[in-house]
Write a protein that holds these residues in place. Structure first.
Motif, mmCIF file in Angstrom:
data_model
loop_
_atom_site.group_PDB
_atom_site.id
_atom_site.type_symbol
_atom_site.label_atom_id
_atom_site.label_comp_id
_atom_site.label_asym_id
_atom_site.label_seq_id
_atom_site.Cartn_x
_atom_site.Cartn_y
_atom_site.Cartn_z
ATOM 1 N N ARG A 79 0.822 -1.212 0.000
ATOM 2 C CA ARG A 79 0.000 0.000 0.000
ATOM 3 C C ARG A 79 0.854 1.258 0.000
ATOM 4 O O ARG A 79 0.528 2.246 -0.665
ATOM 5 C CB ARG A 79 -0.923 -0.004 1.212
ATOM 6 C CG ARG A 79 -2.059 -1.018 1.091
ATOM 7 C CD ARG A 79 -2.905 -1.044 2.345
ATOM 8 N NE ARG A 79 -4.021 -1.971 2.211
ATOM 9 C CZ ARG A 79 -4.850 -2.301 3.204
ATOM 10 N NH1 ARG A 79 -4.664 -1.761 4.428
ATOM 11 N NH2 ARG A 79 -5.832 -3.145 2.990
ATOM 12 N N ALA A 80 1.963 1.250 0.738
ATOM 13 C CA ALA A 80 2.864 2.403 0.742
ATOM 14 C C ALA A 80 3.453 2.632 -0.641
ATOM 15 O O ALA A 80 3.569 3.783 -1.106
ATOM 16 C CB ALA A 80 3.973 2.194 1.769
ATOM 17 N N GLU A 82 2.060 1.697 -3.504
ATOM 18 C CA GLU A 82 0.982 2.174 -4.375
ATOM 19 C C GLU A 82 0.707 3.658 -4.145
ATOM 20 O O GLU A 82 0.477 4.420 -5.090
ATOM 21 C CB GLU A 82 -0.280 1.350 -4.115
ATOM 22 C CG GLU A 82 -0.186 -0.083 -4.611
ATOM 23 C CD GLU A 82 -1.426 -0.888 -4.252
ATOM 24 O OE1 GLU A 82 -2.244 -0.380 -3.434
ATOM 25 O OE2 GLU A 82 -1.594 -1.993 -4.789
ATOM 26 N N THR A 83 0.739 4.077 -2.863
ATOM 27 C CA THR A 83 0.523 5.495 -2.557
ATOM 28 C C THR A 83 1.626 6.356 -3.147
ATOM 29 O O THR A 83 1.370 7.437 -3.703
ATOM 30 C CB THR A 83 0.452 5.701 -1.037
ATOM 31 O OG1 THR A 83 -0.615 4.918 -0.489
ATOM 32 C CG2 THR A 83 0.229 7.165 -0.695
ATOM 33 N N GLN A 86 1.063 6.707 -6.804
ATOM 34 C CA GLN A 86 -0.063 7.596 -7.072
ATOM 35 C C GLN A 86 0.329 9.061 -6.887
ATOM 36 O O GLN A 86 -0.031 9.926 -7.681
ATOM 37 C CB GLN A 86 -1.240 7.246 -6.157
ATOM 38 C CG GLN A 86 -2.483 8.089 -6.410
ATOM 39 C CD GLN A 86 -3.631 7.703 -5.495
ATOM 40 O OE1 GLN A 86 -3.467 6.876 -4.601
ATOM 41 N NE2 GLN A 86 -4.766 8.304 -5.713
ATOM 42 N N ILE A 87 1.093 9.313 -5.817
ATOM 43 C CA ILE A 87 1.541 10.686 -5.571
ATOM 44 C C ILE A 87 2.426 11.172 -6.716
ATOM 45 O O ILE A 87 2.302 12.304 -7.198
ATOM 46 C CB ILE A 87 2.290 10.774 -4.227
ATOM 47 C CG1 ILE A 87 1.303 10.559 -3.068
ATOM 48 C CG2 ILE A 87 2.995 12.124 -4.088
ATOM 49 C CD1 ILE A 87 1.966 10.502 -1.715
#
Length: 344
Positions: A79-80, A82-83, A86-87
């Motif tokens: 998840r980190a 993926e974030t 995305q950022i």
């Protein structure tokens, strides 16, 4: 290979291949869910002897906990990542100006009025409003301007039906506030449109804007008025402004005075910008006339009042450096936008 190693090896292989949040959730369901091998082994415990059952249960609990922890740790890392992606993909430079539509701005006259009101609020003045359609009592009679008084000719206004008229000055609000018999001390400022039956030319309009303030309290003197005016003028025009007082006449103040400032272009020597006069009257003021105080029952116990006012239309023209006030009332948004740059 023992049971624990067999279950864990299959789990580790599946966990290594999972790279998304959805795949990790599927691994957790497959290896720790209701239909997983671990849960099947838990259901088989009842068939084992008691001493073997306890040992097997401890092993299965530890194994299940280990698998859950490893799935959660990898889920956090996924998840980190993926974030972060995305950022990086959706990153915006928030320091760049936005592309929102323009919402307009205050009219130059409104800007000047708001600035003046802010200055007077520092001295404790509160704003009051009144009607633009007035009666003769509040516009003239209550302010020591009876019928046939010469000042009525100077303030010739537009008369309506039933003896009503368009107010010729904002001093009508002083009359209305005092007529309500407020508790003293009273410090009021009023601003708005006023009307005079005058010929329209470069420097005069039949409708223009005024601002007026008054202070009613026991023991007030002319010195209080002069201190207020000096503070206001310096706040509006700067500490270096040159000013002078001179005697004036107003029917609703006695004594009355005017406050002049030196032309900012020539310093008082006279130039084209000030029409060679050097000094410009910007404020009319005085002690509230005893007749006005007596009219509203404030003439006893040392009660005194000071009053002052100026035309915000003329002030806006001075700040903008324009000679024709008519342009302030133009409906041309392009011209107003140009003028606004000079007063904002």
């Amino acid at each position: 290979m023992d049971l624990a190693a067999e279950i864990y090896d299959r789990f580790s292989a599946d966990l290594a291949e999972a790279v998304t949040g959805e795949e990790l959730a599927a691994v957790q369901a497959r290896h720790t869910g209701r239909r997983s091998r671990v849960k099947e082994e838990f259901r088989e415990l009842a068939k084992l002897p008691e001493h073997e059952r306890k040992e097997r249960a401890v092993m299965l609990n530890g194994l299940e906990l280990r698998m859950r922890v490893e799935v959660e740790e990898k889920t956090g890392r996924v998840r980190a990542a993926e974030t972060a992606r995305q950022i990086e993909h959706e990153w915006l430079d928030l320091s760049l100006p936005g592309q929102v539509p323009r919402r307009g701005a205050w009219h130059p006259l409104t800007e000047v009025e708001r600035h003046c009101l802010d200055v007077l609020r520092r001295l404790g003045f509160e704003r009051a409003d009144g009607p633009e359609v007035e009666d003769a009592y509040h516009n003239f009679d209550a302010l020591n301007i009876p019928q046939h008084h010469p000042a009525r000719d100077l303030q010739d206004t537009f008369w309506l039906d039933a003896g009503l008229l368009m107010r010729s000055h904002t001093t009508t609000i002083q009359a209305r506030v005092l007529g309500g018999r407020p508790r003293t001390p009273v410090k009021i400022v009023a601003a708005g449109r006023v009307y005079r039956n005058e010929a329209v030319d470069a420097t005069h309009m039949a409708m223009f804007h005024q601002l007026e303030g008054f202070w009613l309290e026991r023991g007030l003197a002319l010195g209080h008025l002069k201190e207020v005016l000096v503070f206001v003028v310096r706040a509006l025009y700067g500490d270096r402004v040159r000013m002078r007082f001179k005697p004036k006449y107003y029917p609703y103040t006695e004594p009355s005075l005017g406050l002049d400032i030196a032309c900012t272009a020539c310093g008082g020597d006279g130039c084209e910008a000030c029409h060679r006069v050097g000094w410009v009257t910007i404020i009319g003021a005085g002690m509230i006339h005893p007749a006005v105080l007596r009219e509203f029952g404030f003439d006893g116990d040392g009660m005194r009042g000071i009053a002052f006012g100026w035309g915000t239309t003329r002030m806006a023209a001075q700040w903008l450096g324009i000679s024709k006030v008519r342009s302030l009332y133009s409906a041309d948004h392009r011209q107003l936008a140009y003028l606004h740059r000079g007063v904002s």
